[in-house]
Design a protein around this motif. Structure first.
Motif, mmCIF file in Angstrom:
data_model
loop_
_atom_site.group_PDB
_atom_site.id
_atom_site.type_symbol
_atom_site.label_atom_id
_atom_site.label_comp_id
_atom_site.label_asym_id
_atom_site.label_seq_id
_atom_site.Cartn_x
_atom_site.Cartn_y
_atom_site.Cartn_z
ATOM 1 N N ARG A 158 -12.560 14.288 -17.050
ATOM 2 C CA ARG A 158 -11.408 13.544 -16.562
ATOM 3 C C ARG A 158 -11.207 12.274 -17.384
ATOM 4 N N ALA A 159 -12.304 11.596 -17.685
ATOM 5 C CA ALA A 159 -12.204 10.378 -18.484
ATOM 6 C C ALA A 159 -11.612 10.696 -19.862
ATOM 7 N N GLU A 160 -12.058 11.821 -20.460
ATOM 8 C CA GLU A 160 -11.520 12.249 -21.757
ATOM 9 C C GLU A 160 -10.013 12.479 -21.660
ATOM 10 N N ARG A 161 -9.627 13.240 -20.622
ATOM 11 C CA ARG A 161 -8.207 13.551 -20.440
ATOM 12 C C ARG A 161 -7.386 12.279 -20.325
ATOM 13 N N GLU A 162 -7.929 11.330 -19.520
ATOM 14 C CA GLU A 162 -7.170 10.107 -19.313
ATOM 15 C C GLU A 162 -7.057 9.307 -20.604
ATOM 16 N N ARG A 163 -8.162 9.308 -21.366
ATOM 17 C CA ARG A 163 -8.115 8.568 -22.627
ATOM 18 C C ARG A 163 -7.096 9.208 -23.574
ATOM 19 N N ALA A 164 -7.117 10.545 -23.660
ATOM 20 C CA ALA A 164 -6.173 11.247 -24.543
ATOM 21 C C ALA A 164 -4.738 10.918 -24.140
ATOM 22 N N ARG A 165 -4.500 10.951 -22.813
ATOM 23 C CA ARG A 165 -3.145 10.670 -22.340
ATOM 24 C C ARG A 165 -2.743 9.245 -22.718
ATOM 25 N N TRP A 166 -3.672 8.319 -22.551
ATOM 26 C CA TRP A 166 -3.416 6.918 -22.844
ATOM 27 C C TRP A 166 -3.126 6.742 -24.333
ATOM 28 N N GLU A 167 -3.946 7.403 -25.151
ATOM 29 C CA GLU A 167 -3.741 7.271 -26.601
ATOM 30 C C GLU A 167 -2.393 7.837 -27.024
ATOM 31 N N ARG A 168 -2.041 8.988 -26.391
ATOM 32 C CA ARG A 168 -0.753 9.573 -26.727
ATOM 33 C C ARG A 168 0.375 8.613 -26.375
ATOM 34 N N ARG A 169 0.228 8.002 -25.185
ATOM 35 C CA ARG A 169 1.278 7.080 -24.751
ATOM 36 C C ARG A 169 1.341 5.881 -25.688
ATOM 37 N N MET A 170 0.152 5.402 -26.078
ATOM 38 C CA MET A 170 0.105 4.257 -26.990
ATOM 39 C C MET A 170 0.792 4.588 -28.309
ATOM 40 N N SER A 171 0.452 5.764 -28.862
ATOM 41 C CA SER A 171 1.009 6.092 -30.180
ATOM 42 C C SER A 171 2.514 6.345 -30.048
ATOM 43 N N ALA A 172 2.917 6.951 -28.908
ATOM 44 C CA ALA A 172 4.355 7.123 -28.683
ATOM 45 C C ALA A 172 5.024 5.754 -28.606
ATOM 46 N N GLY A 173 4.323 4.824 -27.941
ATOM 47 C CA GLY A 173 4.867 3.477 -27.795
ATOM 48 C C GLY A 173 5.046 2.787 -29.140
ATOM 49 N N THR A 174 4.038 2.909 -30.008
ATOM 50 C CA THR A 174 4.133 2.246 -31.327
ATOM 51 C C THR A 174 5.267 2.849 -32.136
ATOM 52 N N GLN A 175 5.344 4.212 -32.064
ATOM 53 C CA GLN A 175 6.434 4.849 -32.803
ATOM 54 C C GLN A 175 7.780 4.349 -32.295
ATOM 55 N N GLY A 176 7.870 4.250 -30.961
ATOM 56 C CA GLY A 176 9.106 3.766 -30.352
ATOM 57 C C GLY A 176 9.485 2.397 -30.908
ATOM 58 N N THR A 177 8.490 1.505 -30.966
ATOM 59 C CA THR A 177 8.793 0.152 -31.449
ATOM 60 C C THR A 177 9.198 0.178 -32.922
#
Ligand code: SF4
Lengths: 281, 317
Positions: free
Chosen positions: B295-314
């Motif tokens: 679960r921790a792995e899944r959450e980290r992956a989701r967080w990283e995806r969101r982060m990278s999506a966020g950076t791309q967005g900016t």
């Protein structure tokens, strides 16, 4: 003890002040334990003093072969438990000893308390979690709800028992028996805020001294149980000590569970009505 | 990686083994579902004038819920204090909610069954019975589905990790059991609704429990290996056999009865399978530790995806 109206909503998370969230007004500061396992010497004074003070029955006179650990784990009759881990390591004799005194975490988001159907488990004004033995009917629901495997049913008695953080001693201004008995101050009792500051300082100290594996467990109010009232300084991964690595209070998902169960019930009703309408055969 | 994941303290469990006795609590999961869905099916049947289907379902529901109450009280560490269950009403405790549900449902189910047994001969009772039957039919689905929350709202990996699908599994299982009871007890010319409910319920139960295990991660193993695996596979075979027999046995009383028995047995095996899978997953530290790591792995992956999506967005903005 607790006022029921707000304890109903104890899974609605407040700002890490469980006593206020439960409806206590003007309550004293939240208290807890900081167990610094780096200075535990495995003397079991805590286990013994806990049993003596609280009149906890014996937990079986068994010889386990698990290092010096013959009480095996926390349970109805073991409210403090010292674990002994022997690892191959660079220490003297090629063996590293890990010793740690475990106890109920007195969780901020306590699943045991949330799921208790009778209200036997309550939040005290000090933020601790206590069973009222005169109310408990032994349904056992808190047992699989606790993510740390702490609370358990006592054989022959039928009710559940666990650490009370010596509620009776606190009421008269004494510290819990285990903290009092601990000769190295591995078990420290006090207001949780103070303990957290002290623990942060201690872990930084250890990191500076080159103990890179030192870490705090249960200190973070952002973790799955909203931070533990009894937290630890560990020298290895939690599971090595028999602790869950990333415990979550199951009731965090409860709203979603109720929603899904309601939908399923609605589906069952609708399904039977529709299927019941057709032909007779 | 697996090595680090599988570490434990002398192989000792991290969680406490549920104190519940299998016969009491797995039995209740089955009987409660059977009772709840049977009341609803009986309500619909009697509304359509199919009293020879409704009557045995009402009696079955009352019997099942009666046995459930006995099992639940028997399972308490202090049975004499069972009334403490109604001391408070706590929405955070599925057991508290369930106790109140049962307190409302059981008297209605008993009344409806009493009227069915006396053949509605007492006119004064008839209206009461109709009201009771309708009430039991309306509360029944809640009785059948809340037990999914009851077990999922624990730290037990094989229960909690299935919380999304478990209510669907349980209502499917309840419907197939109720359909099974109808098939077993009603005459061929009225059994249609039970036949359809049994078949559809069985299929829902089968598919939902497969989906649940697929999405559960490591804890699904607890359903698949060893004796629990045997039980779960047996339940699937019984349900499938029952559904097929119900489908083809439309003109045959014995085949219909066989289908009913098979559906009932399949539903019961599934409930015991779920129960024992949970106990196993609580006893083996691997399930607890690894599913939390997962679960921790899944959450980290989701967080990283969101982060990278966020950076791309900016960057794009
Ligand atoms: S550690 Fe377990 S028994 Fe203690 S408060 Fe948390 S959930 Fe309850």
């Amino acid at each position: 003890m607790a006022t029921p109206a707000r304890s109903l909503l104890s899974s609605v998370r407040g700002a890490g002040d469980p006593a206020s969230d439960t409806g206590w007004e003007d309550h004293p500061p939240r208290v807890g334990f900081f167990t610094d396992t780096s200075i535990c010497i495995g003397c079991k004074a805590c286990e013994v003093s806990c049993k003596e003070w609280n009149g906890v029955p014996d937990d079986g006179y068994s010889f386990t072969g698990m290092s010096f650990d013959n009480s095996v784990g926390l349970g109805a009759d073991t409210w403090r438990h010292v674990s002994f881990v022997e690892q191959r390591g660079p220490d003297a004799g090629g063996v590293r000893w890990l010793m740690s005194s475990d106890v109920c975490k007195h969780c901020t988001d306590a699943a045991c308390l949330d799921v208790c159907p009778t209200g036997a488990l309550v939040r005290t004004e000090l933020g601790t979690v206590v069973v009222q033995p005169d109310v408990c009917n032994g349904c056992g629901y808190c047992v699989p709800a606790c993510p740390f495997g702490v609370i358990d049913q006592r054989r022959g008695d039928g009710r559940v028992w666990k650490c009370t953080l010596c509620y009776d001693r606190l009421e008269v201004g004494a510290e819990p028996a285990c903290a009092k008995a601990c000769p190295t101050d591995s078990i420290q009792f006090g207001p949780l805020e103070e303990l957290r500051v002290r623990a942060d300082r201690r872990v930084a100290e250890l990191h500076d001294a080159g103990v890179a594996d030192a870490r705090l467990y249960g200190r973070d109010p952002g973790d799955g149980v909203g931070g533990a009232g009894a937290f630890f300084l560990l020298l290895d991964a939690p599971e090595v000590y028999g602790l869950p690595p990333d415990p979550v209070a199951t009731t965090r998902d409860l709203a979603s569970m109720w929603r899904r169960a309601a939908l399923a019930a609605g589906g069952l009703l609708a399904g039977i009505v529709v299927l019941g309408m057709g032909g007779s055969r | 990686m697996t090595d680090a994941l599988s570490r434990s303290y002398y192989g000792r469990p991290v969680l406490k083994r549920p104190t519940w006795a299998a016969l009491d609590i797995a039995g209740y999961l089955f009987l409660g579902g059977l009772a709840g869905a049977s009341s609803t099916l009986a309500g619909v049947a009697s509304a359509r004038g199919r009293d020879r289907l409704a009557a045995p379902l009402r009696v079955g529901a009352a019997g099942a819920i009666g046995m459930s109450l006995v099992a639940l009280v028997h399972d308490l560490g202090r049975p004499a204090r069972f009334v403490n269950m109604l001391r408070v009403l706590k929405p955070t405790s599925p057991m508290s909610v369930g106790s109140w549900l049962l307190a409302g449902y059981a008297p209605l189910a008993f009344t409806a069954a009493g009227a069915a047994l006396t053949g509605d001969r007492v006119p004064a009772l008839r209206r009461l019975a109709r009201f009771a039957g309708a009430g039991a039919g309306l509360i029944g689905p809640a009785v059948a589905s809340y037990t999914a929350v009851l077990v999922a709202d624990t730290a037990v990996p094989a229960w909690h990790e299935g919380y999304r699908e478990l209510p669907v599994v349980f209502v499917g299982s309840a419907a197939s059991a109720a359909g099974g009871l109808g098939l077993l007890s009603a005459p061929l010319d009225e059994v249609g609704p039970a036949r359809r409910v049994g078949i559809v319920g069985g299929l829902v139960e089968l598919v939902a429990s497969r989906v649940m295990r697929r999405r559960m991660g490591i804890a699904a193993e607890a359903y698949e290996q060893g004796r629990v695996g045997v039980l779960v596979r047996l339940s699937e075979r019984l349900i499938l056999t029952g559904a097929v027999a119900a489908l083809v046995g439309r003109r045959s009383r014995p085949v219909s009865a066989l289908a009913g028995g098979s559906l009932l047995a399949g539903s019961a095996c599934l409930r015991f399978g779920v129960f024992h899978a949970g106990v196993r997953s609580a006893e083996d530290p691997r399930y607890v530790v690894d599913s939390q790591r997962e679960r921790a792995e899944r959450e980290r992956a989701r967080w990283e995806r969101r982060m990278s999506a966020g950076t791309q967005g900016t960057q794009e903005g």
